[in-house]
Design an enzyme around this catalytic site. Structure first.
Site, PDB file in Angstrom:
ATOM      1  N   ARG A   1       0.811  -1.223   0.000  1.00  0.00           N
ATOM      2  CA  ARG A   1       0.000   0.000   0.000  1.00  0.00           C
ATOM      3  C   ARG A   1       0.844   1.273   0.000  1.00  0.00           C
ATOM      4  O   ARG A   1       0.417   2.322  -0.496  1.00  0.00           O
ATOM      5  CB  ARG A   1      -0.914   0.014   1.227  1.00  0.00           C
ATOM      6  CG  ARG A   1      -2.034  -1.021   1.188  1.00  0.00           C
ATOM      7  CD  ARG A   1      -2.803  -1.019   2.501  1.00  0.00           C
ATOM      8  NE  ARG A   1      -3.888  -1.999   2.512  1.00  0.00           N
ATOM      9  CZ  ARG A   1      -5.143  -1.738   2.162  1.00  0.00           C
ATOM     10  NH1 ARG A   1      -5.467  -0.519   1.776  1.00  0.00           N
ATOM     11  NH2 ARG A   1      -6.067  -2.678   2.211  1.00  0.00           N
TER      12      ARG A   1
ATOM     13  N   LYS B   1       2.094 -19.161   5.957  1.00  0.00           N
ATOM     14  CA  LYS B   1       1.224 -19.591   7.050  1.00  0.00           C
ATOM     15  C   LYS B   1       0.810 -18.360   7.874  1.00  0.00           C
ATOM     16  O   LYS B   1       1.463 -17.323   7.753  1.00  0.00           O
ATOM     17  CB  LYS B   1       1.946 -20.633   7.919  1.00  0.00           C
ATOM     18  CG  LYS B   1       2.958 -20.084   8.917  1.00  0.00           C
ATOM     19  CD  LYS B   1       3.454 -21.194   9.801  1.00  0.00           C
ATOM     20  CE  LYS B   1       4.322 -20.664  10.924  1.00  0.00           C
ATOM     21  NZ  LYS B   1       3.576 -19.994  11.994  1.00  0.00           N
TER      22      LYS B   1
ATOM     23  N   ASP C   1       6.298 -23.777   4.178  1.00  0.00           N
ATOM     24  CA  ASP C   1       6.641 -24.023   5.578  1.00  0.00           C
ATOM     25  C   ASP C   1       8.163 -23.958   5.633  1.00  0.00           C
ATOM     26  O   ASP C   1       8.841 -24.870   5.161  1.00  0.00           O
ATOM     27  CB  ASP C   1       6.139 -25.393   6.034  1.00  0.00           C
ATOM     28  CG  ASP C   1       6.390 -25.645   7.519  1.00  0.00           C
ATOM     29  OD1 ASP C   1       7.340 -25.068   8.061  1.00  0.00           O
ATOM     30  OD2 ASP C   1       5.648 -26.433   8.131  1.00  0.00           O
ATOM     31  N   HIS C   2       8.698 -22.872   6.186  1.00  0.00           N
ATOM     32  CA  HIS C   2      10.139 -22.644   6.059  1.00  0.00           C
ATOM     33  C   HIS C   2      10.976 -23.722   6.751  1.00  0.00           C
ATOM     34  O   HIS C   2      12.141 -23.909   6.414  1.00  0.00           O
ATOM     35  CB  HIS C   2      10.517 -21.244   6.567  1.00  0.00           C
ATOM     36  CG  HIS C   2      10.431 -21.077   8.043  1.00  0.00           C
ATOM     37  ND1 HIS C   2       9.285 -20.672   8.692  1.00  0.00           N
ATOM     38  CD2 HIS C   2      11.365 -21.245   9.021  1.00  0.00           C
ATOM     39  CE1 HIS C   2       9.510 -20.590   9.984  1.00  0.00           C
ATOM     40  NE2 HIS C   2      10.761 -20.937  10.228  1.00  0.00           N
TER      41      HIS C   2
ATOM     42  N   LYS D   1      14.986 -26.178   5.666  1.00  0.00           N
ATOM     43  CA  LYS D   1      16.213 -26.310   6.452  1.00  0.00           C
ATOM     44  C   LYS D   1      16.968 -27.563   6.040  1.00  0.00           C
ATOM     45  O   LYS D   1      16.380 -28.624   5.812  1.00  0.00           O
ATOM     46  CB  LYS D   1      15.874 -26.342   7.947  1.00  0.00           C
ATOM     47  CG  LYS D   1      15.297 -25.018   8.455  1.00  0.00           C
ATOM     48  CD  LYS D   1      14.984 -25.085   9.932  1.00  0.00           C
ATOM     49  CE  LYS D   1      14.403 -23.759  10.429  1.00  0.00           C
ATOM     50  NZ  LYS D   1      15.377 -22.651  10.372  1.00  0.00           N
TER      51      LYS D   1
ATOM     52  N   GLU E   1      11.651 -22.356  22.004  1.00  0.00           N
ATOM     53  CA  GLU E   1      12.044 -20.969  21.768  1.00  0.00           C
ATOM     54  C   GLU E   1      12.315 -20.297  23.104  1.00  0.00           C
ATOM     55  O   GLU E   1      11.569 -20.511  24.070  1.00  0.00           O
ATOM     56  CB  GLU E   1      10.931 -20.209  21.037  1.00  0.00           C
ATOM     57  CG  GLU E   1      10.546 -20.803  19.688  1.00  0.00           C
ATOM     58  CD  GLU E   1       9.406 -20.041  19.032  1.00  0.00           C
ATOM     59  OE1 GLU E   1       8.956 -19.027  19.605  1.00  0.00           O
ATOM     60  OE2 GLU E   1       8.960 -20.465  17.959  1.00  0.00           O
TER      61      GLU E   1
ATOM     62  N   ASP F   1       0.449 -22.334  15.972  1.00  0.00           N
ATOM     63  CA  ASP F   1       1.575 -21.620  15.386  1.00  0.00           C
ATOM     64  C   ASP F   1       2.734 -22.539  15.027  1.00  0.00           C
ATOM     65  O   ASP F   1       3.428 -22.318  14.034  1.00  0.00           O
ATOM     66  CB  ASP F   1       2.061 -20.539  16.370  1.00  0.00           C
ATOM     67  CG  ASP F   1       3.022 -19.547  15.728  1.00  0.00           C
ATOM     68  OD1 ASP F   1       2.794 -19.179  14.564  1.00  0.00           O
ATOM     69  OD2 ASP F   1       3.990 -19.150  16.394  1.00  0.00           O
TER      70      ASP F   1
ATOM     71  N   HIS G   1       4.853 -26.791  11.388  1.00  0.00           N
ATOM     72  CA  HIS G   1       6.266 -27.168  11.437  1.00  0.00           C
ATOM     73  C   HIS G   1       6.473 -28.562  12.023  1.00  0.00           C
ATOM     74  O   HIS G   1       7.137 -29.425  11.440  1.00  0.00           O
ATOM     75  CB  HIS G   1       7.068 -26.170  12.290  1.00  0.00           C
ATOM     76  CG  HIS G   1       6.979 -24.757  11.839  1.00  0.00           C
ATOM     77  ND1 HIS G   1       6.865 -24.400  10.512  1.00  0.00           N
ATOM     78  CD2 HIS G   1       6.999 -23.589  12.529  1.00  0.00           C
ATOM     79  CE1 HIS G   1       6.815 -23.083  10.418  1.00  0.00           C
ATOM     80  NE2 HIS G   1       6.893 -22.574  11.628  1.00  0.00           N
TER      81      HIS G   1
ATOM     82  N   LYS H   1       7.329 -21.419  24.251  1.00  0.00           N
ATOM     83  CA  LYS H   1       8.036 -20.141  24.295  1.00  0.00           C
ATOM     84  C   LYS H   1       8.606 -19.924  25.689  1.00  0.00           C
ATOM     85  O   LYS H   1       8.160 -20.523  26.662  1.00  0.00           O
ATOM     86  CB  LYS H   1       7.094 -18.995  23.935  1.00  0.00           C
ATOM     87  CG  LYS H   1       6.713 -18.943  22.463  1.00  0.00           C
ATOM     88  CD  LYS H   1       5.889 -17.716  22.164  1.00  0.00           C
ATOM     89  CE  LYS H   1       5.651 -17.563  20.666  1.00  0.00           C
ATOM     90  NZ  LYS H   1       6.906 -17.292  19.921  1.00  0.00           N
TER      91      LYS H   1
END
Length: 510
Positions: free
Chosen positions: A58, A167, A196-197, A201, A235, A254, A259, A360
């Site tokens: 935008r 995602k 899906d990153h 890997k 994480e 998430d 993943h 987390k």
């Protein structure tokens, strides 16, 4: 030049000429991942000879404004030091087009811009659209691309067109099915690349090679020799400014739904017909996801754990609890930690417990797959001051230090018969002498080539949501299971350890 994709003389084939349009070009993903990945592909000489990037968002920016912003991003986030000469050549392919994803007139202007740029290059370009935008914009953008004539059908043969979807792909099974239906109104399934990153890997890709290229492991990869499996996605960070998104999502949606289940599916698949056929591999992954035993309502409390972190300390720094985080509702029941006990009901894996956890504000950032082999009989060593033989453990670390280790038992030097565990391990940087490429480098390259192997198919997405649907229904029901707490900087609630005790197992110390 160090090239992580090159293998001697077997160099990766460049993709055909491509116009890459990045929707959400002023967003964080583009700055941190996409443009640095494209720059590194340029340095490795894997971008096509004809290559155009159009940033679309935008904001009202000129081409030069966009190039300057991307220069700063690449300089800050690239895994390699920015080369001014390379940047000068690379940036000539960067352009910007202001666009509102809901305004069809803007897409007509985008089409004119693309056609003008292609005419200047005198090449027949494929079109690739990257939707680095909020999920609510996926449908409108795809619909407007199609209405504006920017989607070629796969049968036309004029050019190939594809779209990359980030995602989250839906919030539950119903919304995922609806989104799939919406996208297929504009694109054929083979044109949709759901990213899906984690699948980009190196260590995740290496699972297939490790299993099927080594005769010492494939015969053991079953219920007869494997005691149990653990998959951990940990994480140490908190919300990182994403409270608005995360508090509506939670760690189960998430991390686990995409993943973690993708990693598990790759780990447990049957041999595909071919590693060169994307659907051959994805067919086998779907079979695994279908075979994971669905939860009965009465089993959910005894086989799942959810929790939230409270205030604590991470690396010596005091951090607030989840309910104290800015942007989080004070009565939030969102999960920041989950642990599940799964079982795959097929011939290969029946009876093998599979424990998965994600959280987390844990002590450190690490993603690891751990395969525990069954203990050998200890009768031979009775009377040798050996209480119990330790299990052989295969650990595949996905991040941050990509590598594989195998724990075996050995006799240390000396006259006494003793047994001690030793680890044989390798890491990518020490074994191959080069750093692994970023996941987005491989995934962007594959998408430009039309290789969907590392992208998820619609039925994979739907099977993942179907598996977790009973858990969400229970957690949101009238009599939900408890929400446990754990201090930030610890490995989760004690209830997560209780999940493993009935089988005599415990979580691996990471």
């Amino acid at each position: 030049m160090d090239n992580p994709f090159a293998e001697g003389e077997n160099r990766v084939i460049r993709p055909p000429a491509t116009v890459l349009v990045i929707f959400g070009a002023t967003g964080d993903l583009t700055h941190r991942k996409l443009l640095p990945a494209l720059y590194n592909l340029a340095q490795d000489e894997y971008l096509p000879g004809g290559f155009i990037v159009i940033g679309a968002a935008r904001s009202q920016l000129s081409d030069d404004d966009f190039r300057q912003k991307m220069y700063e991003s690449v300089k800050k986030f690239s895994r390699r030091t920015l080369s001014e000469d390379l940047w000068e050549n690379f940036s000539k392919n960067l352009f910007y087009q202001p666009i509102d994803g809901t305004n069809q007139a803007d897409f007509a202007r985008l089409r004119n811009r693309i056609e003008d740029l292609c005419k200047e290059r005198s090449e027949n370009f494929n079109y690739l659209y990257y939707l680095a935008v909020a999920p609510s914009n996926f449908g409108p953008i795809c619909t407007n691309l199609n209405r504006s004539g920017l989607v070629e059908s796969t049968e036309d043969g004029i050019r190939k067109t594809a779209v990359i979807i980030e995602k989250p792909f839906g919030q539950d099974l119903a919304s995922a099915i609806e989104l799939n239906h919406t996208l297929r109104g504009s694109f054929a399934e083979e044109q949709i690349f759901r990213i899906d990153h984690y699948l980009g890997k190196e260590t995740v890709q290496n699972i297939l090679v490790f299993r099927f290229a080594n005769g010492i492991f494939e015969p053991l990869w079953n219920r007869n020799y494997i005691d149990h499996i653990q998959v951990s996605v940990c994480e140490h960070l908190g919300l990182g400014g994403r409270a608005g998104y995360f508090d509506k999502t939670g760690i189960l949606r998430d991390i686990v739904q995409n993943h973690l289940l993708q990693i598990l599916a790759l780990l447990c698949i049957e041999p595909p017909i071919s590693l060169s056929d994307a659907d051959s591999i994805r067919d086998e992954k779907v079979k695994v996801l279908k075979s994971i035993r669905r939860f009965e309502e009465r089993e959910i409390e005894s086989n799942t754990v959810r929790a939230q972190y409270t205030s604590g300390s991470i690396e010596g720094e005091e951090v607030p609890g989840y309910l104290e985080e800015e942007g989080v509702a004070k009565d939030s029941t969102t999960d920041t930690y989950v642990a599940l006990n799964l079982e795959i009901d097929n011939w290969r894996w029946a009876g093998v417990p599979i424990y998965v956890r994600a959280g987390k504000r844990l002590p450190k950032r690490i993603t690891e797959i751990t395969v525990y082999f069954k203990r050998p009989p200890g009768a031979l060593f009775r009377g040798r001051q050996i209480i119990e033989l330790e299990q052989n453990i295969l650990a595949i670390q996905v991040q941050p230090k990509e590598g594989i280790s195998l724990k075996v038992s050995s006799k240390p030097p000396g006259p006494r018969m003793r047994i001690r565990p030793v680890e044989m391990d390798f890491t990518y940087d020490s074994s191959f002498g080069i750093a692994s490429p970023e996941a987005y480098e491989r995934l962007l390259l594959d998408a430009m080539k039309g290789d969907a192997t590392l992208f998820t198919r619609n039925d994979e997405i739907e099977e993942s949501w179907d598996l977790l649907a009973p858990v969400f229904n229970s957690w949101q029901g009238s009599k939900p299971p408890p929400i446990y707490t754990y201090k930030a900087g610890t490995w989760g609630p004690s209830a997560a350890a209780d999940l493993l005790r009935p089988h005599g197992h415990r979580w691996r110390r990471l």
